[in-house]
Design a protein around this motif. Structure first.
Motif, PDB file in Angstrom:
ATOM      1  N   LYS A 147      -6.827  -5.639  12.809  1.00  0.00           N
ATOM      2  CA  LYS A 147      -5.388  -5.445  12.647  1.00  0.00           C
ATOM      3  C   LYS A 147      -4.895  -4.261  13.470  1.00  0.00           C
ATOM      4  CE  LYS A 147      -1.993  -4.406   9.078  1.00  0.00           C
ATOM      5  NZ  LYS A 147      -1.748  -4.099   7.675  1.00  0.00           N
ATOM      6  N   LEU A 148      -3.739  -4.449  14.100  1.00  0.00           N
ATOM      7  CA  LEU A 148      -3.028  -3.384  14.795  1.00  0.00           C
ATOM      8  C   LEU A 148      -1.561  -3.516  14.400  1.00  0.00           C
ATOM      9  CD1 LEU A 148      -3.143  -1.061  16.918  1.00  0.00           C
ATOM     10  CD2 LEU A 148      -2.562  -2.787  18.625  1.00  0.00           C
ATOM     11  N   GLY A 149      -1.062  -2.609  13.576  1.00  0.00           N
ATOM     12  CA  GLY A 149       0.296  -2.755  13.052  1.00  0.00           C
ATOM     13  C   GLY A 149       0.376  -4.005  12.197  1.00  0.00           C
ATOM     14  N   ASP A 150       1.291  -4.902  12.540  1.00  0.00           N
ATOM     15  CA  ASP A 150       1.437  -6.178  11.832  1.00  0.00           C
ATOM     16  C   ASP A 150       0.785  -7.333  12.587  1.00  0.00           C
ATOM     17  OD1 ASP A 150       2.906  -5.053   9.745  1.00  0.00           O
ATOM     18  OD2 ASP A 150       4.803  -5.301  10.817  1.00  0.00           O
ATOM     19  N   PHE A 151       0.008  -7.021  13.609  1.00  0.00           N
ATOM     20  CA  PHE A 151      -0.592  -8.047  14.465  1.00  0.00           C
ATOM     21  C   PHE A 151      -2.096  -8.121  14.211  1.00  0.00           C
ATOM     22  CE2 PHE A 151      -2.448  -9.115  18.692  1.00  0.00           C
ATOM     23  CZ  PHE A 151      -1.985 -10.416  18.764  1.00  0.00           C
ATOM     24  N   TYR A 152      -2.606  -9.326  14.135  1.00  0.00           N
ATOM     25  CA  TYR A 152      -4.025  -9.537  13.849  1.00  0.00           C
ATOM     26  C   TYR A 152      -4.706 -10.310  14.970  1.00  0.00           C
ATOM     27  CZ  TYR A 152      -3.098  -8.338   8.963  1.00  0.00           C
ATOM     28  OH  TYR A 152      -2.743  -7.698   7.804  1.00  0.00           O
ATOM     29  N   ILE A 153      -5.984 -10.006  15.145  1.00  0.00           N
ATOM     30  CA  ILE A 153      -6.875 -10.834  15.957  1.00  0.00           C
ATOM     31  C   ILE A 153      -7.915 -11.412  15.011  1.00  0.00           C
ATOM     32  CG2 ILE A 153      -8.719 -10.844  17.688  1.00  0.00           C
ATOM     33  CD1 ILE A 153      -7.190  -8.695  19.195  1.00  0.00           C
ATOM     34  N   GLU A 154      -8.080 -12.718  15.068  1.00  0.00           N
ATOM     35  CA  GLU A 154      -9.193 -13.368  14.384  1.00  0.00           C
ATOM     36  C   GLU A 154     -10.289 -13.484  15.434  1.00  0.00           C
ATOM     37  OE1 GLU A 154     -10.236 -17.481  11.951  1.00  0.00           O
ATOM     38  OE2 GLU A 154      -8.365 -17.340  13.076  1.00  0.00           O
ATOM     39  N   LEU A 155     -11.365 -12.752  15.257  1.00  0.00           N
ATOM     40  CA  LEU A 155     -12.461 -12.714  16.226  1.00  0.00           C
ATOM     41  C   LEU A 155     -13.619 -13.516  15.676  1.00  0.00           C
ATOM     42  CD1 LEU A 155     -13.460 -11.459  18.918  1.00  0.00           C
ATOM     43  CD2 LEU A 155     -14.400  -9.579  17.538  1.00  0.00           C
ATOM     44  N   GLN A 156     -14.061 -14.511  16.432  1.00  0.00           N
ATOM     45  CA  GLN A 156     -15.127 -15.364  15.924  1.00  0.00           C
ATOM     46  C   GLN A 156     -16.132 -15.728  17.005  1.00  0.00           C
ATOM     47  OE1 GLN A 156     -12.862 -18.643  14.351  1.00  0.00           O
ATOM     48  NE2 GLN A 156     -12.873 -19.747  16.275  1.00  0.00           N
ATOM     49  N   THR A 157     -17.328 -16.038  16.543  1.00  0.00           N
ATOM     50  CA  THR A 157     -18.373 -16.531  17.427  1.00  0.00           C
ATOM     51  C   THR A 157     -18.331 -18.058  17.431  1.00  0.00           C
ATOM     52  OG1 THR A 157     -19.941 -16.461  15.595  1.00  0.00           O
ATOM     53  CG2 THR A 157     -19.868 -14.526  17.035  1.00  0.00           C
ATOM     54  N   ARG A 196     -20.579 -20.281  11.819  1.00  0.00           N
ATOM     55  CA  ARG A 196     -20.387 -19.239  12.835  1.00  0.00           C
ATOM     56  C   ARG A 196     -21.150 -18.001  12.383  1.00  0.00           C
ATOM     57  NH1 ARG A 196     -16.095 -20.795  16.038  1.00  0.00           N
ATOM     58  NH2 ARG A 196     -14.655 -22.276  15.072  1.00  0.00           N
ATOM     59  N   ASP A 197     -21.711 -17.250  13.336  1.00  0.00           N
ATOM     60  CA  ASP A 197     -22.372 -15.999  12.966  1.00  0.00           C
ATOM     61  C   ASP A 197     -21.373 -15.027  12.336  1.00  0.00           C
ATOM     62  OD1 ASP A 197     -24.833 -16.893  13.854  1.00  0.00           O
ATOM     63  OD2 ASP A 197     -24.673 -15.889  15.806  1.00  0.00           O
ATOM     64  N   PHE A 198     -20.156 -14.971  12.911  1.00  0.00           N
ATOM     65  CA  PHE A 198     -19.118 -14.080  12.387  1.00  0.00           C
ATOM     66  C   PHE A 198     -17.742 -14.707  12.534  1.00  0.00           C
ATOM     67  CE2 PHE A 198     -22.408 -10.974  13.414  1.00  0.00           C
ATOM     68  CZ  PHE A 198     -22.390 -10.171  12.288  1.00  0.00           C
ATOM     69  N   ASN A 199     -16.887 -14.412  11.588  1.00  0.00           N
ATOM     70  CA  ASN A 199     -15.445 -14.662  11.674  1.00  0.00           C
ATOM     71  C   ASN A 199     -14.782 -13.434  11.046  1.00  0.00           C
ATOM     72  OD1 ASN A 199     -13.252 -16.927  12.117  1.00  0.00           O
ATOM     73  ND2 ASN A 199     -12.709 -15.800  10.276  1.00  0.00           N
ATOM     74  N   SER A 200     -14.085 -12.662  11.859  1.00  0.00           N
ATOM     75  CA  SER A 200     -13.560 -11.384  11.397  1.00  0.00           C
ATOM     76  C   SER A 200     -12.087 -11.238  11.741  1.00  0.00           C
ATOM     77  CB  SER A 200     -14.345 -10.234  12.033  1.00  0.00           C
ATOM     78  OG  SER A 200     -15.699 -10.312  11.637  1.00  0.00           O
ATOM     79  N   TRP A 201     -11.455 -10.297  11.041  1.00  0.00           N
ATOM     80  CA  TRP A 201     -10.044 -10.007  11.254  1.00  0.00           C
ATOM     81  C   TRP A 201      -9.893  -8.536  11.617  1.00  0.00           C
ATOM     82  CZ3 TRP A 201      -6.280 -13.701  11.169  1.00  0.00           C
ATOM     83  CH2 TRP A 201      -6.669 -14.949  10.671  1.00  0.00           C
TER      84      TRP A 201
END
Length: 132
Positions: free
Chosen positions: A45-55, A38-43
């Motif tokens: 965070k907002l408070g205790d909640f995460y988004i794993e954002l990936q291509t 993948r070009d990117f796999n990123s994390w």
């Protein structure tokens, strides 16, 4: 089980999606370029909640988002002052999904607004909790 840890969102425009979630208040805590094809796999965070954002993986084509598919349709974020948050996001050029002629509208027990991320994910903004 104790709480939701994260959701994973795939995007065809990594930089636009990352900027969008940062505008919502998420903090980039890890960015991994060239992650398992993948070009990117990123994390983010907002408070205790995460988004794993990936291509997408190399040689993989992602299909467009639709709220008419089975599975998650949107996720919601609590905000303390909905009107102020909507005004702030409007000045940043965030895409809203207006209803009843405006970006804020009433539902059964409060007001809400919906925005759409560059990859298509719908995020609902609320200033009231539904379940007491």
């Amino acid at each position: 089980m104790k709480q939701i840890h994260h959701i994973c969102i795939q995007t065809t425009d990594y930089h636009a999606s990352k900027s969008f979630y940062e505008a919502l208040g998420f903090e980039l805590v890890q960015e991994s370029p060239n992650f398992h094809t993948r070009d990117f796999n990123s994390w983010l965070k907002l408070g205790d909640f995460y988004i794993e954002l990936q291509t997408a993986k190399t040689d993989e084509t992602l299909t467009g988002y639709t709220k008419h598919a089975a599975g998650p349709v949107h996720f919601a974020l609590y905000v303390e002052d909905l009107a102020a948050e909507v005004q702030r996001l409007e000045t940043l050029g965030v895409t809203f999904l207006p209803k009843h002629g405006g970006n804020i509208y009433f539902v059964v027990d409060g007001h809400l607004s919906k925005v759409q991320a560059p990859e298509g994910t719908i995020i609902e903004l609320r200033d009231t909790f539904l379940i007491q």
